[in-house]
Design an enzyme around this catalytic site. Structure first.
Site, PDB file in Angstrom:
ATOM      1  CD1 TRP A  46      -2.351  -1.835   0.134  1.00 31.54           C
ATOM      2  CD2 TRP A  46      -3.050  -1.196   2.169  1.00 31.54           C
ATOM      3  NE1 TRP A  46      -3.463  -2.571   0.442  1.00 31.54           N
ATOM      4  CE2 TRP A  46      -3.911  -2.204   1.690  1.00 31.54           C
ATOM      5  CE3 TRP A  46      -3.286  -0.648   3.431  1.00 31.54           C
ATOM      6  CZ2 TRP A  46      -5.000  -2.668   2.429  1.00 31.54           C
ATOM      7  CZ3 TRP A  46      -4.366  -1.108   4.171  1.00 31.54           C
ATOM      8  CH2 TRP A  46      -5.216  -2.106   3.663  1.00 31.54           C
ATOM      9  CG  HIS A  96       9.895  -0.792  -2.950  1.00 35.56           C
ATOM     10  ND1 HIS A  96       9.873   0.368  -3.676  1.00 35.56           N
ATOM     11  CD2 HIS A  96       8.881  -1.559  -3.426  1.00 35.56           C
ATOM     12  CE1 HIS A  96       8.878   0.308  -4.554  1.00 35.56           C
ATOM     13  NE2 HIS A  96       8.262  -0.849  -4.419  1.00 35.56           N
ATOM     14  CD  GLU A 155       8.663  -4.352  -6.705  1.00 34.63           C
ATOM     15  OE1 GLU A 155       7.530  -4.794  -6.770  1.00 34.63           O
ATOM     16  OE2 GLU A 155       8.961  -3.293  -6.153  1.00 34.63           O
ATOM     17  CB  SER A 172       2.607  -1.338 -14.208  1.00 42.69           C
ATOM     18  OG  SER A 172       3.179  -0.071 -13.951  1.00 42.69           O
TER      19      SER A 172
HETATM   20  P1  PGA Z   1       2.871  -0.553  -8.829  1.00 43.89           P
HETATM   21  O1  PGA Z   1       3.952  -0.675  -7.683  1.00 43.89           O
HETATM   22  O2  PGA Z   1       2.095  -1.837  -8.846  1.00 43.89           O
HETATM   23  O3  PGA Z   1       2.021   0.612  -8.441  1.00 43.89           O
HETATM   24  O4  PGA Z   1       3.615  -0.332 -10.103  1.00 43.89           O
HETATM   25  C1  PGA Z   1       4.649  -1.863  -7.500  1.00 43.89           C
HETATM   26  C2  PGA Z   1       5.692  -1.711  -6.428  1.00 43.89           C
HETATM   27  O5  PGA Z   1       6.255  -0.635  -6.264  1.00 43.89           O
HETATM   28  O6  PGA Z   1       5.966  -2.645  -5.689  1.00 43.89           O
END
Ligand code: PGA
Length: 226
Positions: free
Chosen positions: A8, A95, A144, A180
């Site tokens: 979130w 992250h 990611e 995304s």
């Molecule tokens: P997003 O974010 O699904 O809004 O692209 C993914 C993430 O940052 O883990």
């Protein structure tokens, strides 16, 4: 088993968290609960509320989005592993938004990773590309790519599987994709054994959309693996 992680980020307040929980609890999980491990990572203040309201769903676990690199003590404003023990089972480590906005380096990320492991909270180790160092024993690795996070440009499956091969992971590593992901494209990834789960940002903020992503595991889990 597929892992679907809701990140979130710093969205939501008390009212919208309660609304999300009311919506989420009303869904019928009968078809997905044996195939899916759901990990909800709310902002720190809402962790106890989310944990309590979802405690009857044993396939739902709670995660933190980050931890301090200190174990615990006089570090005003930090949320440490000591604070979180007993509240969460997972923690996202490294992250790319932590790297970008909070200057986290590989050294800090490794420190956090080690703290989580030592304290029996499962780290979900994020990396953006081959240049990011990877924790050698990482059991959960979330790929990611920067270009895919929050951009609406989800990474093509072929690129993800190519990177996974290059990473040369252990056989039992749980390899997750994030960037995304939404209810339209989730099944493109969950279709393949090579991808063990998804880390979902924006699309997890709406309970209805998140549930739609969860049900796409069910629809596709009999299909081909790569
Ligand atoms: P997003 O974010 O699904 O809004 O692209 C993914 C993430 O940052 O883990």
């Amino acid at each position: 088993m597929k892992y679907i992680i809701a990140n979130w980020k710093a969205h939501k307040n008390l009212r919208t968290t309660e609304q999300w929980l009311d919506d989420f609890i009303s869904y019928n999980f009968a078809k997905i609960k044996h195939k899916t491990q759901i990990i909800i990572c709310p902002p720190f203040p809402f962790i106890p509320l989310v944990k309590e309201r979802l405690s009857h769903l044993d396939f739902v676990k709670i995660g933190a989005q980050d931890i301090s690199s200190f174990h615990g003590g006089s570090y005003t404003g930090e949320v440490t592993i000591d604070n979180l023990t007993g509240l969460v089972d997972y923690v996202i480590i490294g992250h790319s938004e932590r790297r970008r906005y909070f200057s986290e380096t590989d050294a800090i990320i490794f420190q956090k990773y080690a703290l989580a492991e030592k304290n029996h909270i499962q780290p979900i180790f994020c990396l953006r590309d081959m240049d990011d160092m990877i924790a050698p024993k990482a059991r959960f690795v979330a790929y990611e790519p920067d270009t895919a996070i929050g951009t609406g440009k989800n990474e093509p499956l072929e690129k993800i599987t190519r990177l996974k091969k290059q990473l040369n992971l252990n056989k039992d590593t749980i390899f997750i994709y994030g960037g995304s992901v939404d209810k339209e494209n989730a099944s493109d990834y969950l279709n393949f054994d090579a991808i063990s789960g998804l880390l979902v940002g924006s699309a997890s903020l709406n309970a209805h959309e998140f549930f739609a992503i969860l049900t796409s595991v069910e629809k596709n889990n009999h299909q081909a693996s790569l």
